[in-house]
Design an enzyme around this catalytic site. Sequence first.
Site, short mmCIF file in Angstrom:
data_model
loop_
_atom_site.label_atom_id
_atom_site.label_comp_id
_atom_site.label_asym_id
_atom_site.label_seq_id
_atom_site.Cartn_x
_atom_site.Cartn_y
_atom_site.Cartn_z
NE ARG A 239 44.06 33.99 39.78
CZ ARG A 239 44.64 34.28 38.70
NH1 ARG A 239 43.97 34.16 37.51
NH2 ARG A 239 45.68 35.26 38.58
CG HIS B 142 44.18 28.46 45.98
ND1 HIS B 142 45.50 28.88 46.90
CD2 HIS B 142 43.85 29.53 45.21
CE1 HIS B 142 45.82 30.13 46.42
NE2 HIS B 142 44.74 30.46 45.80
CG ASN C 18 43.84 41.11 38.15
OD1 ASN C 18 43.71 39.98 38.97
ND2 ASN C 18 43.74 42.42 38.52
CG HIS D 62 42.64 38.55 41.92
ND1 HIS D 62 43.82 38.44 40.84
CD2 HIS D 62 42.98 37.46 42.43
CE1 HIS D 62 44.64 37.60 41.13
NE2 HIS D 62 43.95 36.74 41.95
#
Length: 315
Positions: A60, A185, A92, A64
């Site tokens: 992740r 995911h 975040n 990001h």
Amino acid sequence: MALNKLFIVMIFLVLNVSFSKAALDVDYYDRTCPNAEKIILETVRNASMHDPKVPARILRMFFHDCFIRGCDASILLDSTPQNQAEKDGPPNISVRAFYVIDDAKSKLEKECPRTVSCADIITIAARDSGGPFWNVLKGRKDGRISRASETINLPAPTFNVSQLIQSFAKRGLGVKDLVALSGGHTLGFSHCSSFEDRLRNFSSVHDIDPSMNIEFAQTLRQKCPKPNKDRNAGQFLDSTASTFDNNYFKQLLAGKGVFGSDQALFNDYRTKWIVESFARDQSLFFREFAASMVKLGNFGVIENGEVRLNCRVVN
């Protein structure tokens, strides 16, 4: 004299082309820090043994980071009194495991000082998070700008497919990349706040999102009651959340996507066929995921920047 000048110009052009092509290279650290990838892999593995959530968190973190200013490790910079950094932007706040990157950087600075960028560490660590293997192109440099306000550009869990396609296209990624990278995911977990709008008062017609499996929705409602006093309550995005596999796509076929943006991939003709093909063929998903990770890892790369000595502050 004219021939000499022409020859010099031609040599300059050849060198320029070769340098631009060699900016990112699989063998970038072979001479300057040959143990770099081994050190990063061992760091990620050790951290994952103590905390099974580390692989999902690093994956992740990579997404990001790359989605804001490109893969430049701007997500690692700490806020200062003068600037609120990306890591403190609303999407975040729940990004964790920065200590793993710090640990790898500390070891690399002892092994080969001022050599391996924080941006490359995140990219290699993301590859080592339990999914398929691919050769990471290396040679990124670290950015000096990090703004929390820019995190508004991250794709939201409420996005429909048109919004997702547009968001990914801005990063040079196509529809297949969108579906493949969403498969990350398979290791994910979400707090209730990111999907509870699907469970109650969804619309004027439906209390629960009609694209969600009704039994699954009832289970999520029990985990996310109103009011909810448990800040840690939530749901894994995949029923085999500790294993990198294609179960995420099988869940979408059953109406058990946790995010609206996840389930939308199965409900839109532009992406449905890709979801179905990945649900049928795990090896196909692995190949496409690896290819898309390489593409994302090449986005917004800084070639002439700095190598931070501490990933949390600019030099």
